[in-house]
Design an enzyme around this catalytic site. Structure first.
Site, PDB file in Angstrom:
ATOM      1  N   GLY A   1      -3.020  11.566 -59.993  1.00  0.00           N
ATOM      2  CA  GLY A   1      -3.351  12.475 -61.092  1.00  0.00           C
ATOM      3  C   GLY A   1      -2.145  13.302 -61.486  1.00  0.00           C
TER       4      GLY A   1
ATOM      5  N   GLY B   1      29.131  -1.232 -80.273  1.00  0.00           N
ATOM      6  CA  GLY B   1      28.677   0.099 -79.871  1.00  0.00           C
ATOM      7  C   GLY B   1      28.637   0.240 -78.366  1.00  0.00           C
ATOM      8  N   ALA B   2      28.387  -0.876 -77.686  1.00  0.00           N
ATOM      9  CA  ALA B   2      28.279  -0.798 -76.235  1.00  0.00           C
ATOM     10  C   ALA B   2      29.627  -0.414 -75.622  1.00  0.00           C
ATOM     11  CB  ALA B   2      27.784  -2.122 -75.684  1.00  0.00           C
TER      12      ALA B   2
HETATM   13  C1  HXC Z   1     -10.336  18.152 -52.140  1.00  0.00           C
HETATM   14  C2  HXC Z   1      -9.946  16.129 -51.161  1.00  0.00           C
HETATM   15  C3  HXC Z   1      -9.206  15.714 -52.289  1.00  0.00           C
HETATM   16  C4  HXC Z   1      -9.067  16.632 -53.377  1.00  0.00           C
HETATM   17  C5  HXC Z   1      -9.206  14.121 -50.854  1.00  0.00           C
HETATM   18  N1  HXC Z   1      -9.912  15.108 -50.313  1.00  0.00           N
HETATM   19  N2  HXC Z   1      -8.778  14.461 -52.070  1.00  0.00           N
HETATM   20  N3  HXC Z   1     -10.497  17.341 -51.090  1.00  0.00           N
HETATM   21  N4  HXC Z   1      -9.652  17.831 -53.240  1.00  0.00           N
HETATM   22  N5  HXC Z   1      -8.365  16.328 -54.450  1.00  0.00           N
HETATM   23  C6  HXC Z   1     -10.557  15.124 -48.999  1.00  0.00           C
HETATM   24  C7  HXC Z   1     -11.691  14.139 -48.905  1.00  0.00           C
HETATM   25  O1  HXC Z   1     -12.882  14.699 -49.391  1.00  0.00           O
HETATM   26  C8  HXC Z   1     -11.754  13.886 -47.416  1.00  0.00           C
HETATM   27  O2  HXC Z   1     -12.407  14.955 -46.793  1.00  0.00           O
HETATM   28  C9  HXC Z   1     -10.306  13.982 -46.992  1.00  0.00           C
HETATM   29  O3  HXC Z   1      -9.627  14.679 -48.050  1.00  0.00           O
HETATM   30  C10 HXC Z   1      -9.640  12.622 -46.868  1.00  0.00           C
HETATM   31  O4  HXC Z   1      -9.924  11.862 -48.020  1.00  0.00           O
HETATM   32  P1  HXC Z   1     -10.469  10.370 -47.967  1.00  0.00           P
HETATM   33  O5  HXC Z   1     -10.959  10.032 -49.309  1.00  0.00           O
HETATM   34  O6  HXC Z   1     -11.402  10.223 -46.827  1.00  0.00           O
HETATM   35  O7  HXC Z   1      -9.129   9.575 -47.613  1.00  0.00           O
HETATM   36  P2  HXC Z   1      -8.631   8.197 -48.178  1.00  0.00           P
HETATM   37  O8  HXC Z   1      -9.718   7.178 -48.099  1.00  0.00           O
HETATM   38  O9  HXC Z   1      -7.369   7.916 -47.442  1.00  0.00           O
HETATM   39  O10 HXC Z   1      -8.304   8.428 -49.729  1.00  0.00           O
HETATM   40  C11 HXC Z   1      -7.337   9.372 -50.093  1.00  0.00           C
HETATM   41  C12 HXC Z   1      -7.336   9.568 -51.631  1.00  0.00           C
HETATM   42  C13 HXC Z   1      -8.793   9.924 -52.082  1.00  0.00           C
HETATM   43  C14 HXC Z   1      -6.856   8.295 -52.309  1.00  0.00           C
HETATM   44  C15 HXC Z   1      -6.357  10.690 -51.917  1.00  0.00           C
HETATM   45  O11 HXC Z   1      -9.293  10.967 -51.237  1.00  0.00           O
HETATM   46  C16 HXC Z   1      -8.841  10.350 -53.501  1.00  0.00           C
HETATM   47  O12 HXC Z   1      -8.869   9.515 -54.411  1.00  0.00           O
HETATM   48  N6  HXC Z   1      -8.903  11.668 -53.732  1.00  0.00           N
HETATM   49  C17 HXC Z   1      -9.022  12.233 -55.053  1.00  0.00           C
HETATM   50  C18 HXC Z   1      -7.755  12.063 -55.795  1.00  0.00           C
HETATM   51  C19 HXC Z   1      -7.815  12.764 -57.125  1.00  0.00           C
HETATM   52  O13 HXC Z   1      -8.409  12.267 -58.058  1.00  0.00           O
HETATM   53  N7  HXC Z   1      -7.272  13.985 -57.148  1.00  0.00           N
HETATM   54  C20 HXC Z   1      -7.310  14.840 -58.280  1.00  0.00           C
HETATM   55  C21 HXC Z   1      -6.154  14.387 -59.108  1.00  0.00           C
HETATM   56  S1  HXC Z   1      -6.037  15.315 -60.557  1.00  0.00           S
HETATM   57  P3  HXC Z   1     -13.383  14.714 -45.557  1.00  0.00           P
HETATM   58  O14 HXC Z   1     -13.748  16.078 -45.111  1.00  0.00           O
HETATM   59  O15 HXC Z   1     -14.538  13.932 -46.058  1.00  0.00           O
HETATM   60  O16 HXC Z   1     -12.570  13.972 -44.544  1.00  0.00           O
HETATM   61  C22 HXC Z   1      -4.845  16.386 -60.221  1.00  0.00           C
HETATM   62  C23 HXC Z   1      -4.672  17.338 -61.338  1.00  0.00           C
HETATM   63  C24 HXC Z   1      -3.395  18.080 -61.237  1.00  0.00           C
HETATM   64  O17 HXC Z   1      -4.217  16.391 -59.237  1.00  0.00           O
HETATM   65  C25 HXC Z   1      -3.171  18.609 -62.594  1.00  0.00           C
HETATM   66  C26 HXC Z   1      -1.883  19.263 -62.700  1.00  0.00           C
HETATM   67  C27 HXC Z   1      -1.580  19.501 -64.132  1.00  0.00           C
END
Ligand code: HXC
Length: 528
Positions: free
Chosen positions: A183, A418-419
């Protein structure tokens, strides 16, 4: 504890209690998300956040900051999930005896997700690095914005992006991606100078495979979408893809060895260990006289710079251009070259991006530039034109023109059109330009020139092929050499390839303290 030889009394009970409490708190903070989660991390072939810092820094040099920062949120059960440090470890230490600031996301705490507390810690770290004038190395392994913290998490990211931007060109910023980076979170590494990805564990993407399929209907796996090889060879987002975490860390240490601590510091000069006058005779036969025959520019580069000093950057992306750091008589330089071995060294959109960014990085950090030109020109074609080769190519001109560091250029063979100009020519104010005896400096290659200039003569000729050969030869004799440019003073000297090292060493010595100046302005408007 032993009694103090100077007679100070031992700690009293109250002090002993408080000191023990601190030790306990530290030990608790060091556990991160706990042993079980650390095991899961290890089972995935990953080190923990603390292990990574220990591997990266000189032994015993890490000074941790903000280890007790915790979030203050309660929604979605967060009040029951409070951890010291809030999922990120920050601090400073040394690499090869030189100071650096460092952060490492802790996947064992809420998946390394980035919330307000982590944001506060990084803002402080970035501000400290700017004040101290030292590089920042970020180890990324997390789920991005902490979903439960909503806009507070987004605000934290925004503050980080702002600081990444202000720090650009002031202190080097290096990102290691050793796990997920998803993200908007990708934009902090994207704003830094170098991205290193570990093949075994890293991925970067704006939206994952499921969202991609829902929105565009494309089916793609994680690796293909955003794995290390994808970003190091196709998108150009990453600068290096290496096998595993240990290699990522070793590469980071090596990279830092070529960089100054900040834009007022000098890049580390090593005691020269190679003969400055070394002349490798084989170089005089390396470049085929027939300009349609390829050769490997990296062989030339390896031979010219200090023994074993060439460190290629983005080796798998836009391979028609070569960039990297090297040392010349101990002094770090940035090397830019066309690669005749790949697409004949043509300059396309990706090569333009690759060259431009590197030239600007070197200029920002006072690293002299050495450019090798052998290119037939810009890549023709509808895809390139529609993709904006005009504005992308213009960026190279912009970057070289604006660069005030010492600029040394060697035209090894083709310098067409040009290059020729864009590859750090005299006309963009290179400080010294050398050409090899086989250099061809002209508006275009002989075949193309004859077709345009003599279309009527060729149409009218009885033996068209003989006439074409005759005219091509005439053009080649006149223009396909370095001496017209040397007559005009556009080339400072025509040299043998084996003389290159000695000439570059001498030229760099002359221009090392050059102080180039640009007109006063807020900033230019580079054609992005
Ligand atoms: C809170 C999160 C989290 C998040 C993971 N966890 N991502 N908690 N916020 N963004 C937690 C899970 O709930 C889980 O908790 C633990 O971390 C481990 O995650 P898993 O999913 O079990 O691990 P894995 O299978 O290895 O997958 C990892 C992952 C997946 C690929 C990162 O968790 C995922 O897709 N997370 C969401 C990614 C995402 O969409 N993020 C937001 C992006 S938008 P528990 O307690 O169950 O173990 C963004 C905006 C920024 O970042 C904007 C800036 C301008």
């Amino acid at each position: 504890m032993d009694s103090d030889p100077r007679g100070f009394p031992p700690e009293d009970d109250r002090s002993a209690h408080l000191n023990a409490l601190l030790r306990e708190k530290r030990a608790h903070a060091a556990e991160g998300g706990g042993a079980k989660r650390a095991e899961v991390q290890h089972a995935k072939g990953k080190f923990t956040a603390r292990e990574r810092i220990d591997l990266l820094l000189d032994e015993g040099s890490f000074q941790e900051l903000d280890r007790f920062v915790a979030h203050r949120h309660t929604d979605f059960g967060l009040d029951a999930q409070k951890y010291d440090g809030d999922g990120i470890i920050t601090g400073f230490g040394k690499i090869d005896g030189r100071p650096v600031c460092v952060f490492s996301q802790d996947f064992t705490i809420l998946g390394g997700s980035f919330g307000e507390g982590a944001g506060l810690k990084l803002v402080k770290l970035m501000d400290a690095a700017m004040q101290a004038g030292v590089p920042v190395i970020g180890i990324n392994d997390g789920g991005g914005a902490r979903i439960q913290e909503g806009v507070f998490s987004l605000a934290a990211f925004g503050e980080l992006f702002y600081r990444n931007t202000l720090a650009s060109g002031v202190i080097p910023q290096i990102s290691l991606i050793l796990g997920p980076c998803a993200g908007g979170a990708v934009y902090s590494p994207a704003l830094t100078d170098f991205i290193i990805m570990s093949r075994s564990t890293a991925n970067m993407f704006i939206t994952g495979p499921k969202v991609v399929q829902a929105v565009t209907g494309e089916e793609v796996d994680l690796e293909t979408l955003g794995g290390a090889d994808t970003h190091a060879s196709r998108s150009g987002v990453a600068h290096f893809a290496v096998e595993n975490e240990k290699q990522s860390i070793a590469l980071t240490r090596k990279l830092l060895g070529y960089l100054p601590l900040n834009n007022r510091d000098e890049a580390p000069v090593l005691p020269p260990a190679d003969d400055p006058a070394r002349a490798d005779a084989f170089l005089d036969g390396l470049i085929p006289a027939d300009s349609s025959q390829p050769y490997d520019i990296k062989v030339l580069i390896e031979a010219i710079f200090d023994h074993d000093s060439f460190f290629e950057v983005q080796p798998d992306y836009a391979m028609n251009a070569v960039i990297g750091f090297a040392r010349l008589h101990g002094q770090p330089v940035g090397v830019v070259a066309n690669q005749p071995l790949y697409l004949a060294g043509v300059i396309d959109i990706d090569a333009s991006d690759k060259i431009t960014r590197f030239v600007r990085f070197c200029d920002a950090f006072n690293i002299p530039l050495v450019t090798f030109c052998d290119t037939p020109g810009f890549m023709p074609g509808v895809a390139q034109e529609h993709g904006g080769i005009i504005r992308h190519g213009a960026k190279i001109i912009y970057a070289y023109s604006e660069a005030t560091v010492p600029k040394l250029t060697v035209i090894t063979r083709k310098g067409y059109g040009g290059a020729y100009i864009v590859m750090s020519s005299r006309h963009l104010h290179a400080d010294q330009v050398f050409a090899y005896p086989g250099a061809e400096i002209a508006v275009m290659g002989a075949d193309g020139a004859v077709s345009i200039l003599y279309r009527r003569e060729l149409d009218d000729a009885e033996d068209k092929e003989a006439k074409r050969l005759e005219l091509t030869q005439e053009y080649q004799d006149k223009f396909a050499n370095p001496y017209r440019a040397a007559e005009a003073g556009y080339v400072d000297d025509v040299i043998l390839p084996s003389e290159t090292r000695a000439r570059l060493v001498a030229a760099l010595e002359l221009f090392r303290d050059k102080h180039g100046k640009l007109p006063a302005k807020k900033h230019g408007s580079i054609p992005m």
